[in-house]
Motif scaffolding. Structure first.
Motif, mmCIF file in Angstrom:
data_model
loop_
_atom_site.group_PDB
_atom_site.id
_atom_site.type_symbol
_atom_site.label_atom_id
_atom_site.label_comp_id
_atom_site.label_asym_id
_atom_site.label_seq_id
_atom_site.Cartn_x
_atom_site.Cartn_y
_atom_site.Cartn_z
ATOM 1 N N ALA A 128 86.527 60.172 83.123
ATOM 2 C CA ALA A 128 87.612 59.225 82.842
ATOM 3 C C ALA A 128 87.535 58.709 81.412
ATOM 4 O O ALA A 128 88.566 58.556 80.730
ATOM 5 N N GLU A 129 86.327 58.471 80.919
ATOM 6 C CA GLU A 129 86.157 57.973 79.566
ATOM 7 C C GLU A 129 86.470 59.050 78.528
ATOM 8 O O GLU A 129 87.179 58.798 77.545
ATOM 9 N N LEU A 130 85.943 60.260 78.742
ATOM 10 C CA LEU A 130 86.144 61.336 77.773
ATOM 11 C C LEU A 130 87.597 61.772 77.709
ATOM 12 O O LEU A 130 88.105 62.128 76.639
ATOM 13 N N ARG A 131 88.285 61.711 78.863
ATOM 14 C CA ARG A 131 89.674 62.184 78.913
ATOM 15 C C ARG A 131 90.675 61.049 78.709
ATOM 16 O O ARG A 131 91.877 61.246 78.939
ATOM 17 N N ARG A 132 90.241 59.904 78.265
ATOM 18 C CA ARG A 132 91.156 58.780 78.057
ATOM 19 C C ARG A 132 92.253 59.172 77.063
ATOM 20 O O ARG A 132 91.982 59.683 75.975
ATOM 21 N N GLY A 133 93.509 58.940 77.473
ATOM 22 C CA GLY A 133 94.648 59.285 76.633
ATOM 23 C C GLY A 133 95.079 60.740 76.744
ATOM 24 O O GLY A 133 96.034 61.162 76.084
ATOM 25 N N ARG A 134 94.400 61.529 77.583
ATOM 26 C CA ARG A 134 94.756 62.939 77.802
ATOM 27 C C ARG A 134 95.160 63.102 79.259
ATOM 28 O O ARG A 134 94.599 62.461 80.159
ATOM 29 N N THR A 135 96.128 63.941 79.503
ATOM 30 C CA THR A 135 96.621 64.150 80.865
ATOM 31 C C THR A 135 95.564 64.878 81.687
ATOM 32 O O THR A 135 95.114 65.967 81.321
ATOM 33 N N THR A 136 95.195 64.246 82.822
ATOM 34 C CA THR A 136 94.142 64.811 83.660
ATOM 35 C C THR A 136 94.557 64.711 85.125
ATOM 36 O O THR A 136 94.985 63.646 85.583
ATOM 37 N N VAL A 137 94.418 65.839 85.841
ATOM 38 C CA VAL A 137 94.698 65.886 87.275
ATOM 39 C C VAL A 137 93.453 66.419 87.970
ATOM 40 O O VAL A 137 92.956 67.496 87.633
ATOM 41 N N VAL A 138 92.939 65.651 88.931
ATOM 42 C CA VAL A 138 91.772 66.080 89.698
ATOM 43 C C VAL A 138 92.168 66.181 91.162
ATOM 44 O O VAL A 138 92.598 65.194 91.764
ATOM 45 N N ILE A 139 92.051 67.378 91.709
ATOM 46 C CA ILE A 139 92.327 67.596 93.130
ATOM 47 C C ILE A 139 90.989 67.512 93.843
ATOM 48 O O ILE A 139 90.128 68.389 93.688
ATOM 49 N N THR A 140 90.782 66.454 94.619
ATOM 50 C CA THR A 140 89.454 66.175 95.140
ATOM 51 C C THR A 140 89.518 65.246 96.346
ATOM 52 O O THR A 140 90.536 64.580 96.588
ATOM 53 N N SER A 141 88.406 65.207 97.085
ATOM 54 C CA SER A 141 88.237 64.199 98.140
ATOM 55 C C SER A 141 87.066 63.284 97.805
ATOM 56 O O SER A 141 86.627 62.501 98.646
ATOM 57 N N SER A 142 86.566 63.377 96.573
ATOM 58 C CA SER A 142 85.428 62.569 96.140
ATOM 59 C C SER A 142 85.852 61.125 95.919
ATOM 60 O O SER A 142 86.724 60.853 95.083
ATOM 61 N N PRO A 143 85.259 60.170 96.628
ATOM 62 C CA PRO A 143 85.609 58.757 96.413
ATOM 63 C C PRO A 143 85.377 58.305 94.972
ATOM 64 O O PRO A 143 86.147 57.507 94.441
ATOM 65 N N ALA A 144 84.336 58.832 94.334
ATOM 66 C CA ALA A 144 84.039 58.416 92.966
ATOM 67 C C ALA A 144 85.147 58.837 92.017
ATOM 68 O O ALA A 144 85.605 58.039 91.175
ATOM 69 N N LEU A 145 85.614 60.086 92.120
ATOM 70 C CA LEU A 145 86.686 60.557 91.241
ATOM 71 C C LEU A 145 88.013 59.896 91.595
ATOM 72 O O LEU A 145 88.812 59.572 90.705
ATOM 73 N N LEU A 146 88.257 59.686 92.891
ATOM 74 C CA LEU A 146 89.492 59.014 93.304
ATOM 75 C C LEU A 146 89.535 57.590 92.758
ATOM 76 O O LEU A 146 90.588 57.108 92.312
ATOM 77 N N ASP A 147 88.378 56.937 92.754
ATOM 78 C CA ASP A 147 88.324 55.554 92.269
ATOM 79 C C ASP A 147 88.482 55.491 90.753
ATOM 80 O O ASP A 147 88.998 54.514 90.206
ATOM 81 N N ALA A 148 88.037 56.528 90.041
ATOM 82 C CA ALA A 148 88.127 56.545 88.587
ATOM 83 C C ALA A 148 89.538 56.826 88.095
ATOM 84 O O ALA A 148 89.855 56.541 86.925
ATOM 85 N N ALA A 149 90.405 57.373 88.946
ATOM 86 C CA ALA A 149 91.753 57.752 88.545
ATOM 87 C C ALA A 149 92.656 56.534 88.403
ATOM 88 O O ALA A 149 92.448 55.498 89.052
ATOM 89 N N ASP A 150 93.668 56.681 87.553
ATOM 90 C CA ASP A 150 94.651 55.605 87.396
ATOM 91 C C ASP A 150 95.435 55.407 88.688
ATOM 92 O O ASP A 150 95.781 54.280 89.045
#
Length: 562
Positions: A508-530
């Motif tokens: 989330a920090e490295l991709r700030r300001g860049r379009t990012t789509v994560v297809i996942t069931s990981s709670p950590a990645l889901l929580d980091a998403a906008d």
């Protein structure tokens, strides 16, 4: 690709046409080589004839000088002739390998019923055997030169000896042409079966770990043994035909040489040719076996080259499943999926504005895989309903190169290549984001484990890495590419929960300001998403932040909570 390249004969004509210069020089030099070889027994006969009439050191010196010139001509013409032909052969094989590989590596597969392993065999063995035509034709012509020079020389001594060589050569080639046809048909079938065995190996290697998981290795082994046995059986059949061909050629050539020798001996005994002419005839009869052998083997190699060219035509002539458009997406663009219908996806619709980090929680793994395939352009736009827009332009209107420049789709099973950690992370060698990507993907501990650091060797498919290390290496490569739009599919399924938390925060920090789509069931990645999009039964059923969905959506909480 031009139209003539769509058939085996057209491929051979193309190879011959663009190597005409090298073949002309090679033919000239190899013709000089064969002529020199033929001249040696002729010179010996003349020397004997001359010596019987006139004895002296001067004659001996002239004879030795003449033989030295012949030997020098033979040596140099062979060396430089074969060098020219082999260079042209190697270059032409490279061209066809690149052509076939380019078709096999298209983002969307061409419309041909061949697996990747079969395409690999065609791009290697068949390309090499097709390029052999570059050497075959000059060697065929030079062998013909040797046979004709022999026939003329013998005909000058006695016309019947010359006629015997011509008639014998025609008879030998007529007999062997029948066997060469069988070799061509057998070779086509052998290459097809070997290619199927290669494809099976590729499938087994890629699925080895799952096979171990559910105990399917024995069944997989039996399946491979079946196709391998078929390939072996066909190879034995072709080898038998090749053996019969070689044996028949050797026997017929020996018979012709024997007949010429006996005929010359009878003519000498009868006084119709001189002793010098007898020496020449016997020498030519022994010599002619080699060019006759070469001459008689050429039809076999022509048939093999033609069979391989026809297999290459299967790939080169196959129509592309899609024709990419000429446009390019705008820099830093957004991603829009509008009413997509494909497989389990039903009117799927969502929009990711430029610079947003969006996670998609797909309840069905099949739907996630189908969405990834569409975004990766592994499915042509014409094969599904609706449209996908990148930077405001429809995917069907964009060139593949343009899509790849702006959008990177990293699958959950990203390939690891033989090389080093560095070359896997940064194949292009730019090195700009490598340190940041290594840190964000939590690959730092893997690098620190080895004295070579990023230059630590990696085996093919990452065989010397654990599952989690391979997954983090693949993620580091995706992050280092710094694409405007990055799509990640289950990037942390093989890592522990603590590492997953750190990766989610870092991405989330490295991709700030860049379009990012994560297809996942990981709670950590889901929580980091906008925000989180819930993909259920092929459509988006909910949209909110991860924490809000946990409190308001019971199905979501049951699906993602760990």
């Amino acid at each position: 690709m031009t139209a003539p390249d769509r058939t085996g004969s057209g491929i051979l004509r193309t190879a011959l046409r663009r190597n005409a210069g090298a073949m002309a020089w090679g033919t000239l030099l190899m013709g000089m080589y064969q002529a020199g070889e033929t001249a040696f027994p002729i010179a010996l006969g003349l020397i004997v004839e001359h010596t019987l009439r006139e004895r002296g050191l001067g004659s001996l010196a002239v004879s030795i000088a003449a033989l030295a010139v012949i030997i020098t001509t033979v040596s140099l013409s062979w060396r430089f002739g074969m060098r020219i032909l082999q260079k042209a052969n190697t270059t032409e094989a490279h061209r066809w390998r690149v052509r076939v590989a380019a078709c096999g590596l298209q983002p969307v597969a061409r419309d041909v019923d061949l697996k990747s392993g079969e395409v690999l065999t065609i791009a290697t063995e068949d390309a090499d055997q097709t390029a052999d035509i570059i050497e075959v034709v000059p060697l065929l012509i030079s062998s013909l030169v040797a046979v004709l020079v022999t026939a003329v020389a013998l005909g000058m001594a006695n016309v019947w000896l010359g006629v015997l060589v011509i008639v014998g050569t025609v008879a030998i080639l007529s007999i062997l042409s029948v066997l060469s046809e069988r070799i061509g048909a057998g070779t086509r079938e052998q290459q097809a079966r070997v290619a199927r065995a290669g494809a099976k190996v590729a499938d087994l290697i890629s699925g080895l770990r799952p096979l171990h998981g559910f105990g399917g290795t024995h069944a997989a082994f039996l399946s491979y043994r079946k196709v391998s046995t078929e390939a072996r059986s066909q190879a034995v059949t072709v080898a038998k035909v090749n053996g019969a061909y070689a044996g028949a050629a050797q026997t017929l050539n020996a018979i012709l040489a024997t007949v010429v020798t006996l005929a010359a001996g009878w003519l000498a005994f009868d006084g119709r040719i001189t002793i010098g002419q007898l020496v020449m005839a016997v020498g030519l009869a022994q010599f002619i076996m080699e060019p006759l052998k070469l001459f008689s083997e050429m039809p076999k190699y022509v048939m093999i080259a033609r069979a391989s060219a026809e297999r290459m035509a299967l790939v080169l002539a196959a129509p592309a499943v899609m024709t990419p458009g000429p446009e390019r997406p705008a820099a830093g663009g957004d991603l829009e999926v509008d009413g997509v219908r494909y497989g389990s996806l039903r009117e799927l619709k969502f929009h990711v504005p430029a610079g947003e980090f969006v996670a998609i929680a797909a309840y069905q793994p099949r739907a996630a895989a189908e969405l990834v395939s569409i975004l990766a352009v592994n499915v042509p736009p014409g094969a599904y309903g609706g449209v996908v827009r990148v930077g405001g332009r429809e995917l069907a209107d964009l060139s593949i190169e343009g899509v790849r420049e702006r959008m990177l789709v990293n699958p959950y099973d990203g390939e690891i290549f033989a090389g080093t950690l560095r070359t896997n992370i940064d194949p292009a060698g730019t090195g700009r984001l490598v340190p940041a990507a290594v840190e964000a993907s939590m690959l730092v501990d893997v690098v620190a484990l080895h004295p070579e650091g990023l230059d630590h060797g990696v085996r093919d498919r990452g065989a010397n890495l654990s599952g989690g290390q391979r997954q983090r290496l693949s993620l580091a490569r995706a992050l280092a590419a710094d694409a405007d739009i990055l799509v990640l599919h289950d990037p942390t399924t093989a890592v522990d929960a603590v590492t997953e938390q750190l990766i989610a925060r870092n991405v989330a920090e490295l991709r700030r300001g860049r379009t990012t789509v994560v297809i996942t069931s990981s709670p950590a990645l889901l929580d980091a998403a906008d925000r989180v999009l819930v993909l259920d039964d092929g459509v988006i059923t909910a949209e909110d932040t991860h924490r809000n969905l946990l409190t308001t959506d019971e199905n979501y909480r049951l699906a993602v909570a760990r």
